[in-house]
Scaffold this motif. Structure first.
Motif, PDB file in Angstrom:
ATOM      1  N   GLY A 264       0.533  -1.113   0.035  1.00  0.00           N
ATOM      2  CA  GLY A 264      -0.007  -0.022   0.010  1.00  0.00           C
ATOM      3  C   GLY A 264       0.722   1.183   0.070  1.00  0.00           C
ATOM      4  O   GLY A 264       0.212   2.183   0.168  1.00  0.00           O
ATOM      5  N   SER A 265       2.283   1.055  -0.092  1.00  0.00           N
ATOM      6  CA  SER A 265       2.933   2.197  -0.077  1.00  0.00           C
ATOM      7  C   SER A 265       2.889   3.124  -1.450  1.00  0.00           C
ATOM      8  O   SER A 265       3.373   4.316  -1.489  1.00  0.00           O
ATOM      9  CB  SER A 265       4.496   2.104   0.150  1.00  0.00           C
ATOM     10  OG  SER A 265       4.962   1.012  -1.014  1.00  0.00           O
ATOM     11  N   VAL A 266       2.318   2.439  -2.455  1.00  0.00           N
ATOM     12  CA  VAL A 266       1.997   3.329  -3.831  1.00  0.00           C
ATOM     13  C   VAL A 266       0.532   2.997  -4.353  1.00  0.00           C
ATOM     14  O   VAL A 266      -0.105   1.946  -3.782  1.00  0.00           O
ATOM     15  CB  VAL A 266       2.887   2.954  -4.972  1.00  0.00           C
ATOM     16  CG1 VAL A 266       4.278   3.147  -4.515  1.00  0.00           C
ATOM     17  CG2 VAL A 266       2.915   1.453  -5.308  1.00  0.00           C
ATOM     18  N   ASP A 267       0.087   3.705  -5.183  1.00  0.00           N
ATOM     19  CA  ASP A 267      -1.352   3.565  -5.822  1.00  0.00           C
ATOM     20  C   ASP A 267      -1.494   2.724  -6.654  1.00  0.00           C
ATOM     21  O   ASP A 267      -2.450   1.990  -6.908  1.00  0.00           O
ATOM     22  CB  ASP A 267      -1.860   4.965  -6.056  1.00  0.00           C
ATOM     23  CG  ASP A 267      -1.863   6.100  -4.861  1.00  0.00           C
ATOM     24  OD1 ASP A 267      -2.365   5.574  -3.596  1.00  0.00           O
ATOM     25  OD2 ASP A 267      -1.049   7.093  -4.975  1.00  0.00           O
ATOM     26  N   VAL A 268      -0.245   2.679  -7.704  1.00  0.00           N
ATOM     27  CA  VAL A 268      -0.281   1.984  -8.732  1.00  0.00           C
ATOM     28  C   VAL A 268       1.206   1.376  -9.164  1.00  0.00           C
ATOM     29  O   VAL A 268       2.251   2.256  -8.826  1.00  0.00           O
ATOM     30  CB  VAL A 268      -1.078   2.573  -9.841  1.00  0.00           C
ATOM     31  CG1 VAL A 268      -0.526   3.963 -10.313  1.00  0.00           C
ATOM     32  CG2 VAL A 268      -1.323   1.559 -11.043  1.00  0.00           C
ATOM     33  N   GLY A 269       1.375   0.338  -9.958  1.00  0.00           N
ATOM     34  CA  GLY A 269       2.545  -0.135 -10.325  1.00  0.00           C
ATOM     35  C   GLY A 269       2.660  -0.355 -11.835  1.00  0.00           C
ATOM     36  O   GLY A 269       1.429  -0.440 -12.427  1.00  0.00           O
ATOM     37  N   LEU A 270       3.749  -0.067 -12.490  1.00  0.00           N
ATOM     38  CA  LEU A 270       3.944  -0.539 -13.842  1.00  0.00           C
ATOM     39  C   LEU A 270       5.222  -1.434 -13.931  1.00  0.00           C
ATOM     40  O   LEU A 270       6.320  -1.025 -13.404  1.00  0.00           O
ATOM     41  CB  LEU A 270       4.060   0.775 -14.682  1.00  0.00           C
ATOM     42  CG  LEU A 270       2.913   1.748 -14.758  1.00  0.00           C
ATOM     43  CD1 LEU A 270       2.991   2.796 -13.664  1.00  0.00           C
ATOM     44  CD2 LEU A 270       2.934   2.144 -16.540  1.00  0.00           C
ATOM     45  N   VAL A 271       5.068  -2.471 -14.670  1.00  0.00           N
ATOM     46  CA  VAL A 271       6.157  -3.469 -14.599  1.00  0.00           C
ATOM     47  C   VAL A 271       6.339  -3.878 -16.060  1.00  0.00           C
ATOM     48  O   VAL A 271       5.450  -3.757 -16.966  1.00  0.00           O
ATOM     49  CB  VAL A 271       5.830  -4.828 -13.818  1.00  0.00           C
ATOM     50  CG1 VAL A 271       5.690  -4.361 -12.319  1.00  0.00           C
ATOM     51  CG2 VAL A 271       4.515  -5.526 -14.078  1.00  0.00           C
ATOM     52  N   GLU A 272       7.725  -4.508 -16.075  1.00  0.00           N
ATOM     53  CA  GLU A 272       8.056  -4.991 -17.508  1.00  0.00           C
ATOM     54  C   GLU A 272       7.890  -6.575 -17.817  1.00  0.00           C
ATOM     55  O   GLU A 272       8.250  -7.242 -18.678  1.00  0.00           O
ATOM     56  CB  GLU A 272       9.553  -4.610 -17.757  1.00  0.00           C
ATOM     57  CG  GLU A 272       9.869  -3.345 -17.448  1.00  0.00           C
ATOM     58  CD  GLU A 272      11.201  -2.930 -17.101  1.00  0.00           C
ATOM     59  OE1 GLU A 272      12.275  -3.890 -17.456  1.00  0.00           O
ATOM     60  OE2 GLU A 272      11.513  -1.851 -16.931  1.00  0.00           O
ATOM     61  N   GLY A 273       7.684  -7.329 -16.644  1.00  0.00           N
ATOM     62  CA  GLY A 273       7.389  -8.606 -16.547  1.00  0.00           C
ATOM     63  C   GLY A 273       6.380  -9.272 -15.794  1.00  0.00           C
ATOM     64  O   GLY A 273       5.518  -8.626 -15.360  1.00  0.00           O
ATOM     65  N   PRO A 274       6.186 -10.607 -15.593  1.00  0.00           N
ATOM     66  CA  PRO A 274       5.063 -11.157 -14.959  1.00  0.00           C
ATOM     67  C   PRO A 274       5.189 -11.059 -13.455  1.00  0.00           C
ATOM     68  O   PRO A 274       6.396 -10.854 -12.822  1.00  0.00           O
ATOM     69  CB  PRO A 274       5.425 -12.747 -15.383  1.00  0.00           C
ATOM     70  CG  PRO A 274       6.782 -12.861 -15.768  1.00  0.00           C
ATOM     71  CD  PRO A 274       7.188 -11.529 -16.078  1.00  0.00           C
TER      72      PRO A 274
ATOM     73  N   ILE B  30      11.461 -12.337 -28.487  1.00  0.00           N
ATOM     74  CA  ILE B  30      11.136 -11.964 -26.965  1.00  0.00           C
ATOM     75  C   ILE B  30      10.407 -10.660 -26.945  1.00  0.00           C
ATOM     76  O   ILE B  30      10.880  -9.620 -27.030  1.00  0.00           O
ATOM     77  CB  ILE B  30      12.479 -11.727 -26.184  1.00  0.00           C
ATOM     78  CG1 ILE B  30      13.562 -12.962 -26.585  1.00  0.00           C
ATOM     79  CG2 ILE B  30      12.187 -11.706 -24.841  1.00  0.00           C
ATOM     80  CD1 ILE B  30      15.074 -12.652 -25.794  1.00  0.00           C
ATOM     81  N   GLY B  31       9.205 -11.190 -26.968  1.00  0.00           N
ATOM     82  CA  GLY B  31       8.002  -9.930 -26.709  1.00  0.00           C
ATOM     83  C   GLY B  31       7.610 -10.094 -25.263  1.00  0.00           C
ATOM     84  O   GLY B  31       7.627 -11.184 -24.715  1.00  0.00           O
ATOM     85  N   ARG B  32       7.124  -8.877 -24.947  1.00  0.00           N
ATOM     86  CA  ARG B  32       6.747  -8.940 -23.492  1.00  0.00           C
ATOM     87  C   ARG B  32       5.824  -7.644 -23.420  1.00  0.00           C
ATOM     88  O   ARG B  32       5.681  -6.606 -24.091  1.00  0.00           O
ATOM     89  CB  ARG B  32       7.959  -8.520 -22.467  1.00  0.00           C
ATOM     90  CG  ARG B  32       8.478  -7.251 -22.755  1.00  0.00           C
ATOM     91  CD  ARG B  32       9.532  -6.978 -21.481  1.00  0.00           C
ATOM     92  NE  ARG B  32      10.571  -5.668 -21.610  1.00  0.00           N
ATOM     93  CZ  ARG B  32      11.172  -5.274 -20.994  1.00  0.00           C
ATOM     94  NH1 ARG B  32      11.678  -6.045 -20.141  1.00  0.00           N
ATOM     95  NH2 ARG B  32      11.915  -4.025 -21.275  1.00  0.00           N
ATOM     96  N   ASP B  33       4.941  -7.733 -22.387  1.00  0.00           N
ATOM     97  CA  ASP B  33       3.713  -6.762 -22.105  1.00  0.00           C
ATOM     98  C   ASP B  33       4.300  -5.681 -21.103  1.00  0.00           C
ATOM     99  O   ASP B  33       4.760  -6.266 -20.049  1.00  0.00           O
ATOM    100  CB  ASP B  33       2.457  -7.314 -21.729  1.00  0.00           C
ATOM    101  CG  ASP B  33       1.551  -8.005 -23.038  1.00  0.00           C
ATOM    102  OD1 ASP B  33       1.776  -7.476 -23.880  1.00  0.00           O
ATOM    103  OD2 ASP B  33       1.060  -8.893 -22.516  1.00  0.00           O
TER     104      ASP B  33
END
Length: 316
Positions: free
Chosen positions: A150-160, A278-281
């Motif tokens: 809960g220390s951040v409101d939202v995250g953005l990531v490069e992997g699973p 190598i594709g990723r979301d």
């Protein structure tokens, strides 16, 4: 060191707690008074009243510098958390009236933080200048942990993300490619076979990085386990990995979108690998149990718009 959190105050916060946070952050009654535009006696009076109210001393005034007592440390922690919650409540209440204001806390994976997000955040803050943005970068595991606690409101990531409590929403598509220094023996080759990677020094991100997990999985799909590679270095920084590849210390896999400048300048060369794609979301990370609200919801909708605009610009 000053306490940055003492500069942001919810209008709903008890004023004595505001004064307490300022004194604790400044370690000085005088500097807290200047920060709050009060007289020093007024600050002292507010602290004394708070100490009487809770019946414990909050500061040790022996000596020139004041320090928090054990009780003061506890109260400061909860006062900061409480003020943060109230600021978020104000932001959500303002959003009901169509206003976008107040704090927004992000945790972002390294490549996204360095190469993808900055221009979009610039446009976001021009549209919503009253938002107080706080962003920190970490690997995928670190981002997931920040969303969970809960220390951040939202995250953005490069992997699973392997946490059932968290929800992933695909945002942008990225491609990882093999890159080498411009004077490397492979520079300019049309392609190499996967087996040629076995004897070459390879630079990889650290374990726990989303990039590392995706690269390991893709290499295994073409018959190369991590033990088959000559892993010369594991680096916990995307920038460090890129610098080491440019210096000729090994070959590495990197986001193609992030190396456009180096490819244009010729300091790096992309080398295709037969059969390796190598594709990723790049994804948003939120709690599965609660939909993002307030400023977090506004940001996510804005970033979805940006992704749609980017896809429309790409040639068919």
């Amino acid at each position: 060191m000053t306490d940055r959190s003492s500069h942001s105050r919810s209008a709903l916060e008890n004023f004595r707690l505001t004064v307490f946070r300022a004194v604790a952050g400044q370690r000085s009654f005088r500097r807290a008074a200047e920060l709050l535009y009060l007289t020093q006696p007024a600050v002292t009076q507010q602290i004394k009243a708070l100490e009487q109210e809770i019946a414990v001393p909050l500061f040790d005034r022996a000596g020139r510098e004041i320090v928090l007592t054990a009780a003061g440390e506890i109260l400061l922690r909860y006062a900061r958390e409480g003020n943060e919650l109230l600021l978020r409540a104000e932001a959500e209440l303002a959003a009901l009236e169509g206003q976008v204001t107040g704090p927004l806390r992000l945790a972002v994976s390294t490549t996204i933080a360095q190469y993808v997000l900055p221009p979009m955040l610039g446009r976001f803050l021009r549209r919503y200048p009253a938002v107080e943005l706080r962003m920190r970068s970490a690997n995928t595991e670190g981002v997931a942990a920040a969303v969970l606690d809960g220390s951040v409101d939202v995250g953005l990531v490069e992997g699973p993300v392997h946490r059932p409590e968290l929800k992933l929403e695909a945002w942008l598509r990225d491609e990882l490619v093999l890159v080498v220094a411009s004077n490397h023996a492979w520079a300019g080759l049309a392609a190499i076979a996967p087996e040629q990677l076995r004897g070459m020094p390879v630079l990889l991100r650290e374990r726990g990085s989303g990039t590392r997990e995706i690269v390991d999985s893709a290499l295994e799909a073409v018959g190369l386990a991590a033990k088959d590679l000559n892993v010369a270095m594991e680096l916990n920084s995307a920038e460090a990995l890129l610098a080491c590849v440019e210096a000729g210390l090994g070959v590495g896999f990197y986001s193609r979108a992030a190396i456009r400048r180096q490819l244009r300048l010729g300091t790096l060369m992309q080398v295709p690998v037969h059969g390796l794609k190598i594709g990723r979301d790049l994804s948003f990370v939120t709690m599965r149990s609660a939909e993002p609200r307030g400023n977090a919801s506004v940001l996510l909708e804005f970033l979805r718009e940006q992704a749609l605009a980017r896809r429309r610009k790409k040639p068919a």
